[in-house]
Design a protein around this motif. Structure first.
Motif, PDB file in Angstrom:
ATOM      1  N   ARG A 135      46.937  35.137  58.808  1.00  0.00           N
ATOM      2  CA  ARG A 135      47.009  36.535  59.173  1.00  0.00           C
ATOM      3  C   ARG A 135      48.395  36.853  59.711  1.00  0.00           C
ATOM      4  O   ARG A 135      49.068  36.005  60.287  1.00  0.00           O
ATOM      5  CB  ARG A 135      45.939  36.863  60.221  1.00  0.00           C
ATOM      6  N   GLN A 136      48.803  38.098  59.538  1.00  0.00           N
ATOM      7  CA  GLN A 136      50.115  38.510  59.991  1.00  0.00           C
ATOM      8  C   GLN A 136      50.192  38.485  61.514  1.00  0.00           C
ATOM      9  O   GLN A 136      49.224  38.806  62.206  1.00  0.00           O
ATOM     10  CB  GLN A 136      50.431  39.916  59.489  1.00  0.00           C
ATOM     11  N   PHE A 157      45.679  33.954  78.052  1.00  0.00           N
ATOM     12  CA  PHE A 157      45.432  34.673  76.801  1.00  0.00           C
ATOM     13  C   PHE A 157      44.042  34.352  76.266  1.00  0.00           C
ATOM     14  O   PHE A 157      43.460  33.305  76.558  1.00  0.00           O
ATOM     15  CB  PHE A 157      46.493  34.337  75.745  1.00  0.00           C
ATOM     16  N   ASP A 158      43.514  35.296  75.496  1.00  0.00           N
ATOM     17  CA  ASP A 158      42.289  35.077  74.749  1.00  0.00           C
ATOM     18  C   ASP A 158      42.672  34.468  73.407  1.00  0.00           C
ATOM     19  O   ASP A 158      43.650  34.885  72.773  1.00  0.00           O
ATOM     20  CB  ASP A 158      41.553  36.398  74.532  1.00  0.00           C
ATOM     21  N   ARG A 184      53.440  29.292  59.168  1.00  0.00           N
ATOM     22  CA  ARG A 184      52.622  29.756  60.284  1.00  0.00           C
ATOM     23  C   ARG A 184      53.409  29.663  61.590  1.00  0.00           C
ATOM     24  O   ARG A 184      54.233  28.779  61.769  1.00  0.00           O
ATOM     25  CB  ARG A 184      51.338  28.931  60.420  1.00  0.00           C
ATOM     26  N   TRP A 185      53.114  30.605  62.498  1.00  0.00           N
ATOM     27  CA  TRP A 185      53.711  30.585  63.837  1.00  0.00           C
ATOM     28  C   TRP A 185      52.783  29.842  64.795  1.00  0.00           C
ATOM     29  O   TRP A 185      51.558  30.040  64.770  1.00  0.00           O
ATOM     30  CB  TRP A 185      53.903  32.010  64.352  1.00  0.00           C
ATOM     31  N   TYR A 186      53.400  28.992  65.656  1.00  0.00           N
ATOM     32  CA  TYR A 186      52.637  28.251  66.657  1.00  0.00           C
ATOM     33  C   TYR A 186      53.304  28.397  68.021  1.00  0.00           C
ATOM     34  O   TYR A 186      54.536  28.481  68.134  1.00  0.00           O
ATOM     35  CB  TYR A 186      52.565  26.759  66.305  1.00  0.00           C
ATOM     36  N   LEU A 187      52.462  28.410  69.054  1.00  0.00           N
ATOM     37  CA  LEU A 187      52.945  28.316  70.428  1.00  0.00           C
ATOM     38  C   LEU A 187      52.687  26.897  70.912  1.00  0.00           C
ATOM     39  O   LEU A 187      51.550  26.416  70.870  1.00  0.00           O
ATOM     40  CB  LEU A 187      52.208  29.320  71.330  1.00  0.00           C
ATOM     41  N   VAL A 188      53.750  26.225  71.331  1.00  0.00           N
ATOM     42  CA  VAL A 188      53.623  24.897  71.935  1.00  0.00           C
ATOM     43  C   VAL A 188      53.552  25.087  73.445  1.00  0.00           C
ATOM     44  O   VAL A 188      54.440  25.716  74.039  1.00  0.00           O
ATOM     45  CB  VAL A 188      54.808  23.995  71.562  1.00  0.00           C
ATOM     46  N   THR A 199      48.952  22.951  70.598  1.00  0.00           N
ATOM     47  CA  THR A 199      49.600  23.938  69.730  1.00  0.00           C
ATOM     48  C   THR A 199      48.574  25.013  69.411  1.00  0.00           C
ATOM     49  O   THR A 199      47.432  24.711  69.076  1.00  0.00           O
ATOM     50  CB  THR A 199      50.098  23.291  68.426  1.00  0.00           C
ATOM     51  N   PHE A 200      48.981  26.284  69.526  1.00  0.00           N
ATOM     52  CA  PHE A 200      48.080  27.411  69.315  1.00  0.00           C
ATOM     53  C   PHE A 200      48.619  28.289  68.191  1.00  0.00           C
ATOM     54  O   PHE A 200      49.813  28.621  68.168  1.00  0.00           O
ATOM     55  CB  PHE A 200      47.948  28.250  70.594  1.00  0.00           C
ATOM     56  N   ARG A 201      47.752  28.675  67.269  1.00  0.00           N
ATOM     57  CA  ARG A 201      48.123  29.602  66.206  1.00  0.00           C
ATOM     58  C   ARG A 201      48.397  30.967  66.828  1.00  0.00           C
ATOM     59  O   ARG A 201      47.530  31.551  67.484  1.00  0.00           O
ATOM     60  CB  ARG A 201      47.003  29.700  65.178  1.00  0.00           C
ATOM     61  N   VAL A 202      49.601  31.505  66.611  1.00  0.00           N
ATOM     62  CA  VAL A 202      50.009  32.720  67.300  1.00  0.00           C
ATOM     63  C   VAL A 202      49.174  33.924  66.871  1.00  0.00           C
ATOM     64  O   VAL A 202      48.890  34.811  67.686  1.00  0.00           O
ATOM     65  CB  VAL A 202      51.516  32.988  67.077  1.00  0.00           C
ATOM     66  N   GLU A 203      48.744  33.977  65.600  1.00  0.00           N
ATOM     67  CA  GLU A 203      47.978  35.153  65.164  1.00  0.00           C
ATOM     68  C   GLU A 203      46.609  35.227  65.832  1.00  0.00           C
ATOM     69  O   GLU A 203      45.932  36.261  65.759  1.00  0.00           O
ATOM     70  CB  GLU A 203      47.832  35.162  63.636  1.00  0.00           C
ATOM     71  N   ARG A 204      46.178  34.152  66.506  1.00  0.00           N
ATOM     72  CA  ARG A 204      44.901  34.154  67.207  1.00  0.00           C
ATOM     73  C   ARG A 204      45.051  34.402  68.703  1.00  0.00           C
ATOM     74  O   ARG A 204      44.052  34.459  69.429  1.00  0.00           O
ATOM     75  CB  ARG A 204      44.190  32.814  66.975  1.00  0.00           C
ATOM     76  N   ILE A 205      46.302  34.557  69.161  1.00  0.00           N
ATOM     77  CA  ILE A 205      46.570  34.734  70.591  1.00  0.00           C
ATOM     78  C   ILE A 205      46.564  36.215  70.962  1.00  0.00           C
ATOM     79  O   ILE A 205      47.200  37.028  70.292  1.00  0.00           O
ATOM     80  CB  ILE A 205      47.926  34.103  70.970  1.00  0.00           C
ATOM     81  N   ARG A 206      45.869  36.552  72.046  1.00  0.00           N
ATOM     82  CA  ARG A 206      45.894  37.895  72.617  1.00  0.00           C
ATOM     83  C   ARG A 206      46.289  37.767  74.081  1.00  0.00           C
ATOM     84  O   ARG A 206      45.446  37.491  74.945  1.00  0.00           O
ATOM     85  CB  ARG A 206      44.524  38.580  72.487  1.00  0.00           C
ATOM     86  N   PRO A 207      47.584  37.949  74.408  1.00  0.00           N
ATOM     87  CA  PRO A 207      48.053  37.739  75.794  1.00  0.00           C
ATOM     88  C   PRO A 207      47.363  38.666  76.786  1.00  0.00           C
ATOM     89  O   PRO A 207      47.030  39.814  76.474  1.00  0.00           O
ATOM     90  CB  PRO A 207      49.549  38.044  75.699  1.00  0.00           C
TER      91      PRO A 207
END
Length: 332
Positions: A135-136, A157-158, A184-188, A199-207
């Motif tokens: 996802r974007q 974050f959720d 894909r974008w990841y947050l370490v 590592t978290f997939r950024v498109e699934r993060i809701r700060p």
């Protein structure tokens, strides 16, 4: 002498070079008096351009960053390069929609000769099969994560559930790096609940807001983000090639512009205009050539073999340029 309107544009173009200009230098460049320079500077200030006076023996002027984006001037090559970058970003990156709107705005004010050059360019982004479900990522989420990483603030974050799993409880982490891996974008980050790196997939993060307290950065396993990411994905659904030659550079481009063209590399965001790229190849010359396709300044972090390959290529290209004359063709 230029008319007032064209003279103001010429003055603004000089000030956008990002250096201090003395009044005498500006007057000489524009073939006007220092008094006219002062009047034109005042006119630009009235139009909203934040021009400050530089103190010193001769005095001078500097165009500063303001609170809003004023009209900008680009020469032909800059305008085409900007359009190419926007069209590339619009062909499948995480900021595709914003890039498309920016490109439409730029194209609308382009002279016909430049618009024709840009319209000739056709780019089709082909995503790898494994990334078909990606996802974007919203530009605002990237900015929010970049800010807390830079400030070294804890983040809550959720995390949206993946297919077939239940929703996770809100996460609380110490964010360290934003990276791209295989489109894909990841947050370490250090997960404070699990007391481990994640590592978290950024498109699934809701700060969530507000953010937490500041923290002292921890040392990543493996010593750097590239080693950490590749070790995490190797043998876990992420195909990794053990290249015989692997190098690290810093590029003067945003991570979002580099990521689509570095599928097998690791791209780490260092700021809005810089990123770190770790890439591999079968030879040092091939690696240098692959990195050289990015039209920007390159800082080689290592190893020495990569720097040597850049020197060899530079000498080879210089020889090729000298051996071919535009008037006479290849030297006999």
């Amino acid at each position: 002498m230029h008319k007032t309107s064209s003279r103001l544009l010429a003055l603004l173009s000089l000030l956008q070079v990002h250096r201090d200009w003395s009044g005498e230098d500006l007057a000489g460049r524009l073939d006007i008096t220092s008094r006219t320079v002062r009047r034109d500077i005042d006119r630009l200030r009235e139009l909203g351009y934040p021009i400050t006076t530089v103190k010193g023996p001769a005095g001078g002027y500097r165009l500063e960053a303001g609170t809003h984006l004023p009209p900008l001037l680009f020469d032909d090559d800059q305008a085409v390069a900007l359009a190419v970058a926007l069209r590339t970003a619009a062909a499948g990156t995480t900021v595709a929609e914003d890039a498309s709107r920016a490109l439409a705005t730029l194209r609308q004010v382009m002279p016909h000769r430049l618009r024709h050059r840009v319209d000739l360019l056709r780019i089709t982004a082909v995503q790898p099969p494994a990334a078909g479900d990606t996802r974007q990522v919203g530009a605002q989420v990237l900015m929010d994560l970049s800010r807390v990483i830079d400030a070294r603030e804890e983040l809550r974050f959720d995390y949206a559930p993946s297919s077939g799993t239940s929703a996770d409880d809100p996460r609380r982490v110490q964010p360290h790096h934003l990276v791209t891996w295989r489109q894909r974008w990841y947050l370490v980050a250090w997960d404070l609940h699990r007391d481990d790196w994640r590592t978290f997939r950024v498109e699934r993060i809701r700060p969530r807001t507000p953010t937490g307290p500041r923290f002292a950065p921890r040392q990543l396993p493996g010593g750097n983000v590239s080693t950490f990411i590749t070790s995490r994905f190797r043998g876990n659904g992420g195909t990794t090639i053990d290249w015989p030659c692997q190098g690290e550079v810093v590029l003067g481009l945003p991570a979002a512009d580099v990521a689509p063209f570095a599928e097998d590399g690791v791209v780490e965001e260092l700021g809005p205009r810089h990123c770190r790229l770790v890439l591999g190849s079968w030879s040092w010359t091939g690696l240098a050539a692959a990195i050289g396709r990015f039209d920007t300044d390159i800082e080689v972090i290592g190893p020495p073999q990569l720097a040597a390959a850049f020197r060899d290529l530079a000498a080879r290209y210089t020889h090729a340029a000298r051996a071919t004359s535009p008037e006479t063709g290849p030297a006999s």
